[in-house]
Design a protein around this motif. Structure first.
Motif, short mmCIF file in Angstrom:
data_model
loop_
_atom_site.label_atom_id
_atom_site.label_comp_id
_atom_site.label_asym_id
_atom_site.label_seq_id
_atom_site.Cartn_x
_atom_site.Cartn_y
_atom_site.Cartn_z
N MET A 1 0.84 -1.18 0.00
CA MET A 1 0.00 0.00 0.00
C MET A 1 0.89 1.25 0.00
SD MET A 1 -2.98 1.18 2.68
CE MET A 1 -1.96 1.28 4.12
N THR A 2 0.54 2.21 -0.82
CA THR A 2 1.29 3.47 -0.90
C THR A 2 0.92 4.37 0.26
OG1 THR A 2 1.30 3.34 -3.31
CG2 THR A 2 1.79 5.47 -2.33
N THR A 3 1.92 4.92 0.91
CA THR A 3 1.68 5.94 1.92
C THR A 3 2.20 7.27 1.36
OG1 THR A 3 3.78 5.46 3.01
CG2 THR A 3 1.83 4.33 3.85
N TRP A 4 1.63 8.36 1.85
CA TRP A 4 1.91 9.67 1.29
C TRP A 4 2.38 10.64 2.36
CZ3 TRP A 4 1.40 9.88 -3.93
CH2 TRP A 4 0.62 8.89 -4.54
N GLU A 5 3.18 11.60 1.93
CA GLU A 5 3.48 12.75 2.77
C GLU A 5 2.93 13.97 2.04
OE1 GLU A 5 7.62 13.91 3.26
OE2 GLU A 5 8.16 12.78 1.47
N TYR A 6 2.61 15.00 2.79
CA TYR A 6 1.92 16.16 2.24
C TYR A 6 2.67 17.44 2.58
CZ TYR A 6 -1.82 12.79 1.72
OH TYR A 6 -2.55 11.68 1.37
N ALA A 7 2.49 18.44 1.73
CA ALA A 7 3.07 19.77 1.98
C ALA A 7 2.04 20.82 1.59
CB ALA A 7 4.34 19.97 1.16
N THR A 8 2.04 21.90 2.32
CA THR A 8 1.20 23.06 2.03
C THR A 8 2.15 24.23 1.83
OG1 THR A 8 -0.50 22.16 3.48
CG2 THR A 8 -0.71 24.46 2.87
N ILE A 9 2.06 24.88 0.66
CA ILE A 9 2.99 25.97 0.38
C ILE A 9 2.25 27.20 -0.14
CG2 ILE A 9 4.94 24.45 -0.08
CD1 ILE A 9 4.43 25.01 -3.10
N PRO A 10 2.70 28.39 0.26
CA PRO A 10 2.14 29.60 -0.30
C PRO A 10 2.69 29.81 -1.70
CG PRO A 10 3.87 30.15 1.23
CD PRO A 10 3.71 28.65 1.28
N LEU A 11 1.86 30.32 -2.60
CA LEU A 11 2.30 30.62 -3.96
C LEU A 11 2.35 32.13 -4.17
CD1 LEU A 11 0.23 28.03 -6.00
CD2 LEU A 11 2.64 27.89 -5.37
N ILE A 12 3.45 32.59 -4.69
CA ILE A 12 3.59 33.99 -5.06
C ILE A 12 3.09 34.10 -6.49
CG2 ILE A 12 5.22 35.89 -5.40
CD1 ILE A 12 7.05 34.34 -3.36
N THR A 13 2.08 34.91 -6.72
CA THR A 13 1.37 34.92 -8.00
C THR A 13 2.29 35.06 -9.20
OG1 THR A 13 -0.55 35.87 -6.88
CG2 THR A 13 -0.50 36.02 -9.27
N HIS A 14 3.27 35.95 -9.16
CA HIS A 14 4.13 36.14 -10.32
C HIS A 14 5.22 35.08 -10.46
CE1 HIS A 14 6.31 38.31 -7.14
NE2 HIS A 14 7.40 38.05 -7.84
N MET A 15 5.30 34.13 -9.51
CA MET A 15 6.31 33.07 -9.56
C MET A 15 5.70 31.68 -9.46
SD MET A 15 9.45 34.58 -7.31
CE MET A 15 10.41 33.14 -7.68
N THR A 16 4.40 31.55 -9.71
CA THR A 16 3.70 30.28 -9.50
C THR A 16 4.36 29.13 -10.26
OG1 THR A 16 1.64 31.44 -9.12
CG2 THR A 16 1.47 29.14 -9.68
N LYS A 17 4.61 29.31 -11.55
CA LYS A 17 5.19 28.23 -12.35
C LYS A 17 6.55 27.80 -11.82
CE LYS A 17 6.52 26.88 -17.04
NZ LYS A 17 7.47 25.93 -16.54
N ALA A 18 7.41 28.74 -11.53
CA ALA A 18 8.75 28.41 -11.03
C ALA A 18 8.68 27.65 -9.71
CB ALA A 18 9.58 29.68 -10.88
N ILE A 19 7.79 28.08 -8.82
CA ILE A 19 7.65 27.40 -7.52
C ILE A 19 7.16 25.97 -7.73
CG2 ILE A 19 6.35 27.37 -5.36
CD1 ILE A 19 6.32 30.50 -5.59
N LEU A 20 6.11 25.80 -8.54
CA LEU A 20 5.56 24.45 -8.76
C LEU A 20 6.54 23.57 -9.52
CD1 LEU A 20 1.84 25.30 -9.50
CD2 LEU A 20 2.81 24.38 -7.39
#
Length: 51
Positions: A1-20
């Motif tokens: 069975m796969t187990t997962w870890e999670y993250a919550t991150i703020p996105l800066i609107t003008h840098m969304t693509k680079a962050i993701l």
């Protein structure tokens, strides 16, 4: 069975693509983006653990 870890991150609107792109390169998968405080966005990500 796969187990997962999670993250919550703020996105800066003008840098969304680079962050993701950086998180994706580290093995994280985007699950959802929701409105955050003010005009910001918050991204929820997951990746399988090595358990």
């Amino acid at each position: 069975m796969t187990t997962w870890e999670y993250a919550t991150i703020p996105l800066i609107t003008h840098m969304t693509k680079a962050i993701l792109d950086q998180w994706g390169a580290d093995g994280w998968e985007l699950v959802q983006v929701v409105p955050g405080p003010g005009d910001g966005l918050v991204a929820y990500l997951k990746r399988p653990t090595n358990a």
